[in-house]
Design a protein around this motif. Structure first.
Motif, PDB file in Angstrom:
ATOM      1  N   LYS A   1      61.712  21.738  65.225  1.00 41.11           N
ATOM      2  CA  LYS A   1      62.044  21.248  63.896  1.00 41.11           C
ATOM      3  C   LYS A   1      61.360  19.915  63.704  1.00 41.11           C
ATOM      4  CE  LYS A   1      65.877  19.984  60.853  1.00 41.11           C
ATOM      5  NZ  LYS A   1      67.361  19.846  60.754  1.00 41.11           N
ATOM      6  N   LEU A   2      60.482  19.822  62.736  1.00 40.22           N
ATOM      7  CA  LEU A   2      59.707  18.614  62.497  1.00 40.22           C
ATOM      8  C   LEU A   2      60.106  18.012  61.160  1.00 40.22           C
ATOM      9  CD1 LEU A   2      57.437  16.637  63.175  1.00 40.22           C
ATOM     10  CD2 LEU A   2      55.828  18.231  62.095  1.00 40.22           C
ATOM     11  N   SER A   3      60.560  16.772  61.208  1.00 39.56           N
ATOM     12  CA  SER A   3      60.868  16.021  59.988  1.00 39.56           C
ATOM     13  C   SER A   3      59.771  14.971  59.818  1.00 39.56           C
ATOM     14  CB  SER A   3      62.250  15.370  60.099  1.00 39.56           C
ATOM     15  OG  SER A   3      62.561  14.657  58.912  1.00 39.56           O
ATOM     16  N   LEU A   4      58.838  15.234  58.942  1.00 37.25           N
ATOM     17  CA  LEU A   4      57.639  14.414  58.808  1.00 37.25           C
ATOM     18  C   LEU A   4      57.589  13.752  57.431  1.00 37.25           C
ATOM     19  CD1 LEU A   4      54.878  13.448  59.874  1.00 37.25           C
ATOM     20  CD2 LEU A   4      53.898  15.587  59.001  1.00 37.25           C
ATOM     21  N   THR A   5      57.514  12.418  57.418  1.00 39.30           N
ATOM     22  CA  THR A   5      57.344  11.660  56.184  1.00 39.30           C
ATOM     23  C   THR A   5      55.860  11.438  55.963  1.00 39.30           C
ATOM     24  OG1 THR A   5      59.458  10.524  56.510  1.00 39.30           O
ATOM     25  CG2 THR A   5      57.909   9.529  54.962  1.00 39.30           C
ATOM     26  N   GLN A   6      55.333  11.998  54.895  1.00 36.24           N
ATOM     27  CA  GLN A   6      53.895  11.936  54.651  1.00 36.24           C
ATOM     28  C   GLN A   6      53.450  10.523  54.306  1.00 36.24           C
ATOM     29  OE1 GLN A   6      53.089  14.920  51.671  1.00 36.24           O
ATOM     30  NE2 GLN A   6      53.250  16.602  53.147  1.00 36.24           N
ATOM     31  N   HIS A   7      52.177  10.259  54.528  1.00 33.15           N
ATOM     32  CA  HIS A   7      51.615   8.920  54.382  1.00 33.15           C
ATOM     33  C   HIS A   7      51.860   8.330  52.998  1.00 33.15           C
ATOM     34  CE1 HIS A   7      48.327   6.023  53.547  1.00 33.15           C
ATOM     35  NE2 HIS A   7      48.551   5.632  54.789  1.00 33.15           N
TER      36      HIS A   7
END
Length: 227
Positions: free
Chosen positions: A64-70
């Motif tokens: 599970k990846l919680s990624l805040t984009q640039h």
């Protein structure tokens, strides 16, 4: 002669009195049913096996990846050397920021670190203590570590100082998830090599606890020192 209740009906001449044809037709029908049942059972078995394999594989590589984009957290412009084409990135370097840590308002801490670097941070992704991954240079641009094979490397950094102790479990999970996602997007070669990046200008033991942890990970091959 008209038949009556005392006169048995005669079998039509077109139908043979022998029971053999009827018995033969019934036997063929039985074999066809048996054949269909065997095919159905075999097909069900194969389908069940493939479903089991798929479920097992998903369980083994699930993440599970919680990624805040640039563009959501950073206003620093992105520029520099682009990463190589799809699937060509062969090296992963994992380090730490050597800074204070955060469990909330991590974007604000990253803005402070950006100010110290006079621009975007030199990492592709960061794993913070709020259990979020933050995209810096992402999968588009290479890090600016001059001593690394820049265009064929991803650099991941844990936010904090992990010379004496380990990152949190969720930070470690985010790092693993980023590696899986990089492979899923075909940005990272399956046989990539994993290094710990140590900044010895801070200390000769820089990222020591992190290094001891990561040498147990798949693909680990060693460490790389920078100043």
């Amino acid at each position: 002669r008209v038949p009556n209740e005392h006169t048995p009906l005669l079998m039509p001449s077109s139908v043979s009195a022998s029971s053999t044809p009827a018995f033969y037709t019934k036997e063929c029908l039985n074999w066809r049913i048996i054949g269909l049942l065997v095919m159905f059972t075999a097909g069900f078995g194969v389908a069940s096996y493939l479903l089991w394999r798929e479920t097992t594989d998903c369980a083994e590589i699930g993440y599970k990846l919680s990624l805040t984009q640039h563009d959501i957290w950073s206003t620093a412009p992105l520029k520099g050397l682009a990463l190589l084409e799809v699937g060509m990135v062969a090296n992963v370097y994992i380090t730490h920021t050597g800074s204070v840590e955060c469990t909330e308002n991590c974007a604000q801490l990253l803005h402070t670190l950006q100010h110290e670097h006079f621009g975007e941070l030199p990492y592709n992704f960061l794993m913070a203590g709020d259990c979020e991954a933050y995209e810096a240079r992402g999968w588009r641009y290479a890090s600016n570590y001059a001593t690394l094979p820049q265009s064929s490397s991803l650099v991941l950094a844990f936010v904090g100082n992990f010379t004496l102790r380990l990152p949190s479990s969720c930070q470690l999970e985010m790092a693993e998830a980023l590696l899986w996602e990089s492979r899923r997007r075909k940005k990272l070669q399956p046989g990539y090599q994993l290094y710990v990046l140590r900044n010895v200008s801070r200390s000769q033991l820089d990222a020591d606890a992190l290094q001891r942890q990561l040498r147990e990970w798949p693909h680990y091959v060693g460490q790389h020192q920078v100043k």
